[in-house]
Design an enzyme around this catalytic site. Structure first.
Site, PDB file in Angstrom:
ATOM      1  CE  LYS A 150     -31.755 -43.658  12.358  1.00  0.00           C
ATOM      2  NZ  LYS A 150     -32.653 -42.662  12.689  1.00  0.00           N
ATOM      3  CE  LYS A 174     -34.702 -40.058   4.963  1.00  0.00           C
ATOM      4  NZ  LYS A 174     -35.763 -39.109   4.963  1.00  0.00           N
ATOM      5  CE  LYS A 188     -30.147 -36.522  12.493  1.00  0.00           C
ATOM      6  NZ  LYS A 188     -31.315 -36.071  11.763  1.00  0.00           N
TER       7      LYS A 188
END
Ligand code: TYM
Length: 338
Positions: free
Chosen positions: A200, A203, A114
């Site tokens: 993966k 969202k 991230k």
């Protein structure tokens, strides 16, 4: 048995969340009976670790609450709440910050992914995110934490923090924290994107075609499945034939997981057939599985006050349940608390 798990109220609940985690929450809730308790929460405190819109966060917290109830989380049997209403989570995180090590957090793959190349520009919350996650489970003496595979490393860290805290500040016969075990479904540990079998389902993927959302209608589901990336080969009749075919393996895994059968069985049924036949079957299975959940979700979203009441009631219980461990942690650290 203390079952504890959370989900961030950002974006929609998608198929990866459902098969990787939420379905197990419901199963564990249904099986637990007198043997313990389940606590499930909206990780709204975690959601502020990345840039966010406050109005959207409020709305998403209610939507995710409705989505969980629609999936079968029963607020009369499980404790369902949002972190922000239970200050013990933030308090416990601070207490654990004294035990967690920079080196441990630096190794977290989610932090690396991230933060990317811009570590200096990230919030401190993104870096210490796993310490809050440790607080979430340790506060309730969690024994089982149903999650997808991507959360495994965070739970290992929670165990390391618990172990070090117990060693440093508690006696061997009276540990402050229980070491939690992750509970990961082998058949749906990691549901992959429909557009890329190596990423993966998430969202945060900018392409909505990459995931199936709980709120998608039948036409959208079928469209997404038909557009899912695949290869030109027919399905093999043995599992080995799916090696190096990540997208095909993902669709077979989704089918198996939803139908409650093994991947081998899916290949017995569909081996030799092309995606022209398999995709419509998968689309139908998805629609059938999600239609009642979607209908219930829409119904629940009509009554905002009822959702607020569910969270208020759950939070009151969570405050009660967390109090003894929080007190024990303060005392173990030699902190004088009024
Ligand atoms: P979150 O909100 O990203 O995801 C919620 C749950 O869904 C699982 N999941 C998946 N499983 C399989 N395949 C996928 N593609 C997939 N995508 C998501 C996640 O593993 C998770 O179980 N940090 C957590 C929330 C959290 C938490 C906790 C979890 C906060 N505190 C304490 C457990 C215990 C998160 O961001 O999950």
């Amino acid at each position: 048995m203390q079952v504890v798990s959370g989900i961030q109220p950002t974006g929609n609940l998608h198929l990866g969340n459902y098969l990787g985690a939420i379905r197990n929450w419901v199963r564990m809730q249904d099986d637990i009976g007198e043997n313990g308790e389940c606590l499930f929460f909206l990780a709204d405190l975690h959601a502020i670790s990345l840039p966010h819109d406050p109005v959207q966060l409020k709305q998403s917290t209610l939507e995710m609450t409705a989505a969980l109830v629609a999936c079968g989380v029963d607020p009369s049997r499980s404790v369902l709440f949002n972190q922000a209403q239970v200050p013990a989570h933030a308090e416990m995180q601070w207490l654990l910050n004294g035990t967690a090590r920079m080196g441990w957090l630096n190794r977290m793959t989610q932090w690396k992914d991230k933060s990317g190349k811009n570590r200096e520009g990230q919030s401190i919350a993104l870096f210490t995110y796993p310490v809050l996650q440790a607080a979430d489970v340790l506060l309730y003496q969690a024994t089982h934490v149903p999650v997808g595979d991507d959360q495994k490393q965070h739970l290992e860290l929670a165990r390391d923090i618990a172990q070090k805290f117990n060693t440093d500040f508690a006696s061997e016969d009276a540990p402050v924290f229980t070491l939690p075990d992750p509970y990961i479904p082998p058949e749906a540990a990691r549901i992959m994107s429909l557009r890329d079998g190596t990423a993966k389902m998430s969202k945060s993927d900018p392409s909505d075609l990459s995931r199936i959302n709980l709120t998608d209608d039948a036409d959208t589901i079928m469209k997404k499945v038909k557009k899912a990336k695949t290869d030109p080969e027919p399905l093999p009749s043995e599992l080995e034939g799916l090696e190096d075919r990540a997208e095909a393996l993902n669709l077979v895994s989704i089918f198996a997981s939803l139908a409650g059968i093994s991947k081998e069985q899916v290949l017995v049924d569909y081996g030799g057939q092309g995606f022209g036949a398999f995709k419509p079957a998968l689309g139908e299975l998805l629609t059938e599985s999600f239609a009642p959940v979607t209908a219930r979700f829409r119904e629940l979203m009509q009554d905002r006050e009822a959702l607020d009441a569910i969270l208020a009631k759950g939070a009151a219980k969570a405050r009660e349940r967390s109090a003894p461990t929080l007190k024990a942690a303060y005392e173990a650290l030699g902190l004088v608390r009024g």
